[in-house]
Write a protein that holds these residues in place. Sequence first.
Motif, short mmCIF file in Angstrom:
data_model
loop_
_atom_site.label_atom_id
_atom_site.label_comp_id
_atom_site.label_asym_id
_atom_site.label_seq_id
_atom_site.Cartn_x
_atom_site.Cartn_y
_atom_site.Cartn_z
N LYS A 178 13.26 87.29 51.09
CA LYS A 178 13.43 86.72 49.74
C LYS A 178 12.17 86.96 48.91
CE LYS A 178 16.36 82.73 50.56
NZ LYS A 178 16.29 81.29 50.59
N ILE A 179 11.00 86.73 49.53
CA ILE A 179 9.74 86.92 48.80
C ILE A 179 9.60 88.38 48.39
CG2 ILE A 179 7.21 86.82 48.99
CD1 ILE A 179 7.59 84.47 50.97
N LEU A 180 9.88 89.27 49.33
CA LEU A 180 9.75 90.71 49.05
C LEU A 180 10.68 91.13 47.91
CD1 LEU A 180 8.39 93.31 49.95
CD2 LEU A 180 10.20 93.66 51.60
N TYR A 181 11.88 90.62 47.96
CA TYR A 181 12.89 90.93 46.94
C TYR A 181 12.41 90.44 45.57
CZ TYR A 181 17.49 90.76 44.64
OH TYR A 181 18.54 90.93 43.78
N THR A 182 11.86 89.18 45.56
CA THR A 182 11.35 88.62 44.30
C THR A 182 10.22 89.48 43.75
OG1 THR A 182 11.80 86.50 45.31
CG2 THR A 182 10.54 86.45 43.28
N PHE A 183 9.32 89.90 44.64
CA PHE A 183 8.20 90.76 44.23
C PHE A 183 8.72 92.06 43.60
CE2 PHE A 183 4.55 89.17 47.19
CZ PHE A 183 4.67 87.92 46.61
N LEU A 184 9.73 92.65 44.23
CA LEU A 184 10.26 93.93 43.73
C LEU A 184 10.89 93.76 42.35
CD1 LEU A 184 11.75 95.35 47.04
CD2 LEU A 184 10.07 96.50 45.62
N ILE A 185 11.71 92.69 42.24
CA ILE A 185 12.41 92.46 40.95
C ILE A 185 11.38 92.19 39.84
CG2 ILE A 185 13.98 90.86 39.73
CD1 ILE A 185 15.45 92.73 41.66
N MET B 157 1.95 90.76 31.55
CA MET B 157 1.70 91.18 32.93
C MET B 157 0.98 90.07 33.70
SD MET B 157 2.43 94.29 34.05
CE MET B 157 1.15 95.26 34.79
N VAL B 158 -0.06 89.55 33.05
CA VAL B 158 -0.84 88.48 33.70
C VAL B 158 0.06 87.28 33.99
CG1 VAL B 158 -2.68 86.79 33.30
CG2 VAL B 158 -3.04 89.21 32.76
N PHE B 159 0.91 86.95 32.99
CA PHE B 159 1.81 85.82 33.17
C PHE B 159 2.77 86.06 34.35
CE2 PHE B 159 6.03 84.05 32.25
CZ PHE B 159 5.73 82.70 32.33
N LEU B 160 3.35 87.28 34.34
CA LEU B 160 4.31 87.59 35.42
C LEU B 160 3.64 87.65 36.79
CD1 LEU B 160 6.77 90.16 33.81
CD2 LEU B 160 7.20 87.80 34.43
N ASN B 161 2.38 88.08 36.79
CA ASN B 161 1.65 88.08 38.08
C ASN B 161 1.50 86.65 38.60
OD1 ASN B 161 1.39 90.77 38.27
ND2 ASN B 161 -0.68 90.88 37.45
N PHE B 162 1.20 85.72 37.67
CA PHE B 162 1.11 84.31 38.09
C PHE B 162 2.46 83.83 38.63
CE2 PHE B 162 -2.75 83.56 35.30
CZ PHE B 162 -3.58 83.33 36.38
N VAL B 163 3.53 84.22 37.93
CA VAL B 163 4.87 83.84 38.38
C VAL B 163 5.09 84.37 39.81
CG1 VAL B 163 7.36 84.14 37.99
CG2 VAL B 163 5.83 83.70 36.06
N THR B 164 4.66 85.63 40.03
CA THR B 164 4.84 86.23 41.36
C THR B 164 4.09 85.43 42.43
OG1 THR B 164 4.82 88.34 40.23
CG2 THR B 164 4.68 88.42 42.62
N ILE C 26 3.05 82.31 42.30
CA ILE C 26 3.63 80.96 42.50
C ILE C 26 4.94 81.05 43.30
CG2 ILE C 26 4.67 79.00 41.28
CD1 ILE C 26 2.54 79.61 39.04
N LEU C 27 5.79 82.01 42.90
CA LEU C 27 7.07 82.14 43.60
C LEU C 27 6.87 82.47 45.09
CD1 LEU C 27 9.62 83.92 41.24
CD2 LEU C 27 9.83 81.69 42.34
N GLY C 28 5.90 83.36 45.34
CA GLY C 28 5.60 83.73 46.73
C GLY C 28 5.26 82.50 47.55
N HIS C 29 4.35 81.68 46.98
CA HIS C 29 3.95 80.47 47.69
C HIS C 29 5.13 79.51 47.85
CE1 HIS C 29 -0.27 81.08 48.29
NE2 HIS C 29 -0.44 81.44 47.02
N TYR C 30 5.87 79.36 46.72
CA TYR C 30 6.98 78.41 46.73
C TYR C 30 8.00 78.78 47.81
CZ TYR C 30 11.35 76.20 45.41
OH TYR C 30 12.53 75.51 45.46
N LEU C 31 8.38 80.07 47.86
CA LEU C 31 9.40 80.49 48.82
C LEU C 31 8.92 80.33 50.26
CD1 LEU C 31 10.78 83.67 47.04
CD2 LEU C 31 11.98 81.52 47.39
N PHE C 32 7.64 80.64 50.46
CA PHE C 32 7.12 80.52 51.82
C PHE C 32 7.06 79.04 52.25
CE2 PHE C 32 4.37 80.98 55.46
CZ PHE C 32 4.90 82.12 56.03
N TYR C 33 6.63 78.21 51.29
CA TYR C 33 6.56 76.77 51.58
C TYR C 33 7.95 76.23 51.94
CZ TYR C 33 6.29 71.77 50.70
OH TYR C 33 6.39 70.42 50.83
N GLN C 34 8.95 76.67 51.15
CA GLN C 34 10.32 76.24 51.39
C GLN C 34 10.77 76.61 52.82
OE1 GLN C 34 13.15 78.08 48.87
NE2 GLN C 34 14.00 76.15 48.19
N ALA C 35 10.43 77.86 53.21
CA ALA C 35 10.82 78.33 54.55
C ALA C 35 10.13 77.50 55.62
CB ALA C 35 10.43 79.78 54.72
#
Length: 593
Positions: A29-36, A171-178, A180-189
């Motif tokens: 899921k994290i990898l997919y989010t990063f790619l999108i 770009m900077v904003f989307l990098n932050f989103v990436t 945060i999402l990475g951490h969020y998804l991993f935390y959820q798992a």
Amino acid sequence: MPENPKFFNWSLKNLLSTIPDPLEQSRVKILYTFLILSILKVLIVIPLAYQNNQLPQLKLALILILAYTFLTKLLLSHKRYAVLISHFMILMGLVIVIFVLFGLAKTINIMAMQFIFMMILSGFYLLNRGFGIFYSILAVIPVVVFMIVNGDLQNLHNSTEGLGSPAYEIMVFLNFVTIILGHYLFYQALIRNVKEKELLNEKLLIAVNEANIAAQSKSDFLSTMSHELRTPLNSVIGMAELLSDELTSPEQEENLKILNFSAASLHTLINDILDFNKLGSEKLYLESIGVNLHSLIHNICSGLRIQAKEKGLELVLEIDEELKQIPISTDPTRISQILFNLTGNAIKFTSSGNVKIQVKILDKDADKISVRFSIADTGIGINAEKMDSIFEPFTQASTSTTRNYGGTGLGLAIVKRLLTLFESSVHLESEEGKGSKFWFDISFKRNNQALENDSIGKEQIFDLNGLRVLVVEDNPVNSLLLKKIFQKWSNIPDFARDGYEALVKVSANNYDLILMDIHMPLLDGYETTMKIRELSDKEKSTVPIIALTASVSNNLSDKIREAGMNDYLSKPYNPKELYSKLREIAFKKNLNL
Ligand code: ADP
């Protein structure tokens, strides 16, 4: 509904359904989010680069969008590509960091920092600890090199060189989103994993409890069943013993022999099942009684010798004579059981030749004596492949064993477990067709106060005339049996059918001895004994009481003594055992029988 053409189907659902592990699912899921998000970032760069007429950036963006689209589709096609794509994405991050530091911005700006974070995060979350550390170091190297090349960080400043400022901000904003999402998804798992483990633990606990309850009820069932079997078996063995005096023809003798043999086999079987049950639940302890090993083994062998003789075999006993002078402390019942099982097997599986029991002193000092027991036969022998498995419960060397020789396959399993209680183990040497030899060593504590009891088993006609006995027994068949046994000893005991009747009889008469059944309705043997012990008349309250019980409880002797009884006999018992107890009491009372 028509299915989406494959290219337009970007759903992760199918892929996730092929991954059972929630942690792996989250990685995908994290990898997919990063790619999108990477595709999204490049899509933002394209119009801006086009607007600013930045051709090289435009070309790069187009290549990147194709690459990310390809990678996303590759990921969706099979889970096996996830690791490969993860490495690629991290290395792309490294390229971007180098590009920002040394080409585009020529400074350590926020975007470079974000990509460094993303590399570290991806190394740990998408791959594993090793790659996490490796990529963390790799991500920091360009910064260190940049600092060395540029001398110091004084000239650090944010630059939007090469791109229009809005693109940089997005770009900077989307990098932050990436990030945060990475951490969020991993935390959820992580949380889901922990919760699943907790749930599994709960289920495990319930299963363990259920298994314990099942094991306990199996154990209770076996104890109850064997108790119920022992009571009638007691009558069978006792009656057979009585009949032995009334035989009038060789045919009757033959019939009685079969009856005795079957009763003894049944008795052994019940004991085996019970012992196995007890050993399984670790309820079995060794007693420590003063014993003369020499006479104990002689007694054991005299019983086995008859068995061997019936098959035309010679039973040879070679025992160190020195053992006569060395009394020891041990559990004679368990020693007998081990020797009976091993020698019984040797006799069973041998049709000609002999069975040899050897008992040798290996070592001795003032406190201990170490003895080797070996039982060798000239029988069918055991196949080398089966030498280990025959010690497992319910296992025999061949499927035809039960058919030809009978047995349950429990004997050796019991021997093995009993020997662990003696801190020993059984060894086996065997050759098919030639014979087998089982041997084990036991270290005994020496006991100089050991007493010998050789009186049991001696063939005599007994006379207990004059001994006043009360039998408290609710089972009419057992009462009848005892009546007949006592008749043989010229004695007529009194009978009480329950505890209350016993109390009435004890109040009215003086007895030399009471034989007390334990399991009785209304007032059981323990309660009746306690009430007798409370009587004010000293003669009545101190009367010797022997329990007769089919119970197999482990702390039986403690319970019996706590209730105030003097001794007990386990059913089925041989009348000779009963006699020997009666004689002991009679001697103590100076009846001079
Ligand atoms: P059982 O005798 O009731 O079958 P045991 O556990 O005592 O069970 O023995 C397991 C198996 O080991 C036997 O069935 C037999 O195949 C083999 N065995 C044990 N003792 C001997 C022996 N002395 N000679 C040959 N085979 C033996």
